[in-house]
Design an enzyme around this catalytic site. Structure first.
Site, PDB file in Angstrom:
ATOM      1  N   ASN A   7       0.675  -1.183   0.136  1.00  0.00           N
ATOM      2  CA  ASN A   7       0.061  -0.163  -0.134  1.00  0.00           C
ATOM      3  C   ASN A   7       0.813   1.268   0.175  1.00  0.00           C
ATOM      4  OD1 ASN A   7      -1.524   2.347   1.120  1.00  0.00           O
ATOM      5  ND2 ASN A   7      -3.115   0.875   1.617  1.00  0.00           N
ATOM      6  N   HIS A  10       0.988   6.034   1.679  1.00  0.00           N
ATOM      7  CA  HIS A  10       1.874   6.818   2.858  1.00  0.00           C
ATOM      8  C   HIS A  10       3.233   7.411   1.960  1.00  0.00           C
ATOM      9  CE1 HIS A  10       0.029   4.405   5.789  1.00  0.00           C
ATOM     10  NE2 HIS A  10       0.123   3.125   4.928  1.00  0.00           N
ATOM     11  N   HIS A  50      -5.303   3.866  -2.212  1.00  0.00           N
ATOM     12  CA  HIS A  50      -6.832   4.378  -1.615  1.00  0.00           C
ATOM     13  C   HIS A  50      -7.065   5.998  -2.051  1.00  0.00           C
ATOM     14  CE1 HIS A  50      -9.536   4.639   1.935  1.00  0.00           C
ATOM     15  NE2 HIS A  50     -10.210   5.076   0.895  1.00  0.00           N
ATOM     16  N   ARG A  52      -9.143   8.461  -1.677  1.00  0.00           N
ATOM     17  CA  ARG A  52      -9.994   9.010  -0.705  1.00  0.00           C
ATOM     18  C   ARG A  52     -10.961  10.105  -1.183  1.00  0.00           C
ATOM     19  NH1 ARG A  52      -8.814   7.284   4.968  1.00  0.00           N
ATOM     20  NH2 ARG A  52     -10.590   8.508   5.317  1.00  0.00           N
ATOM     21  N   ARG A  56      -6.932  13.293   0.524  1.00  0.00           N
ATOM     22  CA  ARG A  56      -5.538  13.591   1.342  1.00  0.00           C
ATOM     23  C   ARG A  56      -4.211  13.151   0.972  1.00  0.00           C
ATOM     24  NH1 ARG A  56      -7.309  10.027   6.768  1.00  0.00           N
ATOM     25  NH2 ARG A  56      -9.034  11.230   6.686  1.00  0.00           N
ATOM     26  N   GLU A  77      -8.165   1.012  -3.636  1.00  0.00           N
ATOM     27  CA  GLU A  77      -9.005   0.987  -2.288  1.00  0.00           C
ATOM     28  C   GLU A  77     -10.045   2.282  -2.471  1.00  0.00           C
ATOM     29  OE1 GLU A  77      -7.885   1.351   1.813  1.00  0.00           O
ATOM     30  OE2 GLU A  77      -6.619  -0.049   1.204  1.00  0.00           O
ATOM     31  N   THR A 108      -8.314   4.023   7.716  1.00  0.00           N
ATOM     32  CA  THR A 108      -9.443   3.107   7.849  1.00  0.00           C
ATOM     33  C   THR A 108      -9.684   2.768   9.160  1.00  0.00           C
ATOM     34  OG1 THR A 108      -9.125   2.629   5.499  1.00  0.00           O
ATOM     35  CG2 THR A 108     -11.107   1.624   6.352  1.00  0.00           C
ATOM     36  N   GLU A 158     -11.435  -8.980   2.417  1.00  0.00           N
ATOM     37  CA  GLU A 158     -10.109  -8.780   3.089  1.00  0.00           C
ATOM     38  C   GLU A 158     -10.478  -8.455   4.380  1.00  0.00           C
ATOM     39  OE1 GLU A 158      -7.659  -5.683   1.223  1.00  0.00           O
ATOM     40  OE2 GLU A 158      -6.809  -5.069   3.184  1.00  0.00           O
ATOM     41  N   HIS A 197      -4.236  -4.359   7.372  1.00  0.00           N
ATOM     42  CA  HIS A 197      -4.143  -3.517   8.306  1.00  0.00           C
ATOM     43  C   HIS A 197      -3.706  -3.526   9.759  1.00  0.00           C
ATOM     44  CE1 HIS A 197      -5.843   0.024  10.022  1.00  0.00           C
ATOM     45  NE2 HIS A 197      -6.256   0.531   8.930  1.00  0.00           N
TER      46      HIS A 197
HETATM   47  N1  PXP Z   1      -6.103  -2.923   3.759  1.00  0.00           N
HETATM   48  C1  PXP Z   1      -6.919  -1.802   3.881  1.00  0.00           C
HETATM   49  C2  PXP Z   1      -8.281  -2.083   3.394  1.00  0.00           C
HETATM   50  C3  PXP Z   1      -6.541  -0.595   4.280  1.00  0.00           C
HETATM   51  O1  PXP Z   1      -7.826   0.344   4.384  1.00  0.00           O
HETATM   52  C4  PXP Z   1      -5.285  -0.321   4.731  1.00  0.00           C
HETATM   53  C5  PXP Z   1      -5.011   1.059   5.127  1.00  0.00           C
HETATM   54  O2  PXP Z   1      -4.880   1.883   4.136  1.00  0.00           O
HETATM   55  C6  PXP Z   1      -4.279  -1.244   4.576  1.00  0.00           C
HETATM   56  C7  PXP Z   1      -4.728  -2.659   4.135  1.00  0.00           C
HETATM   57  C8  PXP Z   1      -2.949  -1.162   5.047  1.00  0.00           C
HETATM   58  O3  PXP Z   1      -2.969  -0.792   6.277  1.00  0.00           O
HETATM   59  P1  PXP Z   1      -1.284  -0.654   7.052  1.00  0.00           P
HETATM   60  O4  PXP Z   1      -1.179   0.825   6.513  1.00  0.00           O
HETATM   61  O5  PXP Z   1      -1.782  -0.264   8.492  1.00  0.00           O
HETATM   62  O6  PXP Z   1      -0.597  -1.639   6.661  1.00  0.00           O
END
Ligand code: PXP
Length: 245
Positions: A7, A10, A50, A52, A56, A77, A108, A158, A197
């Protein structure tokens, strides 16, 4: 053996912290697309971003460029709004993961309440699947949510691993059991299983035995480690952890 989806939100968060008001600045960095390509080079089997409602971190242009550049698979996402659905139907990511969205949250927070939102989710799932996009529903590891996901004809669930990741002491085992029961039920109901997550280099190995687990989506911990050791090494270490089991 499960695979790793990275992901990259970040990376965009760091860029937006400095350049949100000045996106045309010639010094804009870091580039989430460059990060996605490095993650793929280091062994990631998918890239997740994602888009959003409040934009952001990831921007529409990032999604367009990711669609053009990602060679593994692109997982978008998104919350269930008409605007973002239109983006998905135009860009055609390989996968969509539907998540709940709340403007005040840092990330999330909970899973989708599929059971209470069947009427909103059903047409969204059908429209996306009708264009050949695989649809995943991000849900808490609860029996009724798995049943609703199956009823909605999603391809994947998921499973939200946040409660497991934040648990301590005997709660860890209880959360693992919840994840395992939900994964087994999902498989029995014909759903494919992803999870994510809050996963990191310490708590990931214990969930690799979840029934049917195909993909882990991990962001924060990999990007945090990348600050210290570089992105390729951070991704490759996580792939090594996952593939070792
Ligand atoms: N899966 C989903 C559906 C999420 O919303 C997120 C956070 O954006 C992640 C995975 C990844 O989470 P993390 O950044 O805590 O690894």
């Amino acid at each position: 053996m499960p695979s790793l989806g990275v992901n990259i939100d970040h990376i965009a968060t760091i860029r937006q912290a400095r350049y949100r008001e000045d996106p045309e600045n010639p010094n804009v960095e870091p580039d989430p697309v460059a990060a996605a390509l490095l993650a793929e080079k280091a062994g990631a089997k998918g890239i997740t971003a994602h888009l959003r409602d409040d934009r952001r971190h990831i921007q529409d242009r990032d999604i367009l460029r990711l669609r053009e550049s990602v060679t593994t698979k692109l997982n978008l996402e998104m919350g269930v709004t008409e605007e973002i659905l239109r983006v998905a139907l135009e860009i055609l990511p390989d996968d969509v993961c539907l998540v709940p969205e709340n403007r005040r949250e840092v990330t999330t927070e909970g899973g989708l309440d599929c059971r209470s939102n069947l009427d909103v989710l059903r047409p969204a799932v059908a429209r996306l699947r009708g264009r050949g996009i695989r649809v995943s529903l991000f849900i808490d590891p609860d029996e009724e949510q798995v049943e609703s996901a199956a009823d909605l004809d999603a391809d994947f669930v998921e499973l939200h691993t946040g409660a497991y990741a934040n648990a301590a002491g005997t709660d860890v085992e209880r959360e693992l059991q919840r994840l395992q029961s939900a994964a087994r039920l999902a498989v029995a109901r014909g759903l494919r299983v992803n999870a994510g997550h809050g996963l990191n280099y310490r708590n990931t190995p214990a969930i690799l035995g979840l029934a049917g687990l195909e993909e882990l989506n991990i962001g924060h911990s990999i990007v945090s480690r990348a600050v210290i050791v570089g992105l390729e090494q951070a991704v490759s270490e996580m792939c090594g952890l996952i593939e070792k089991e």
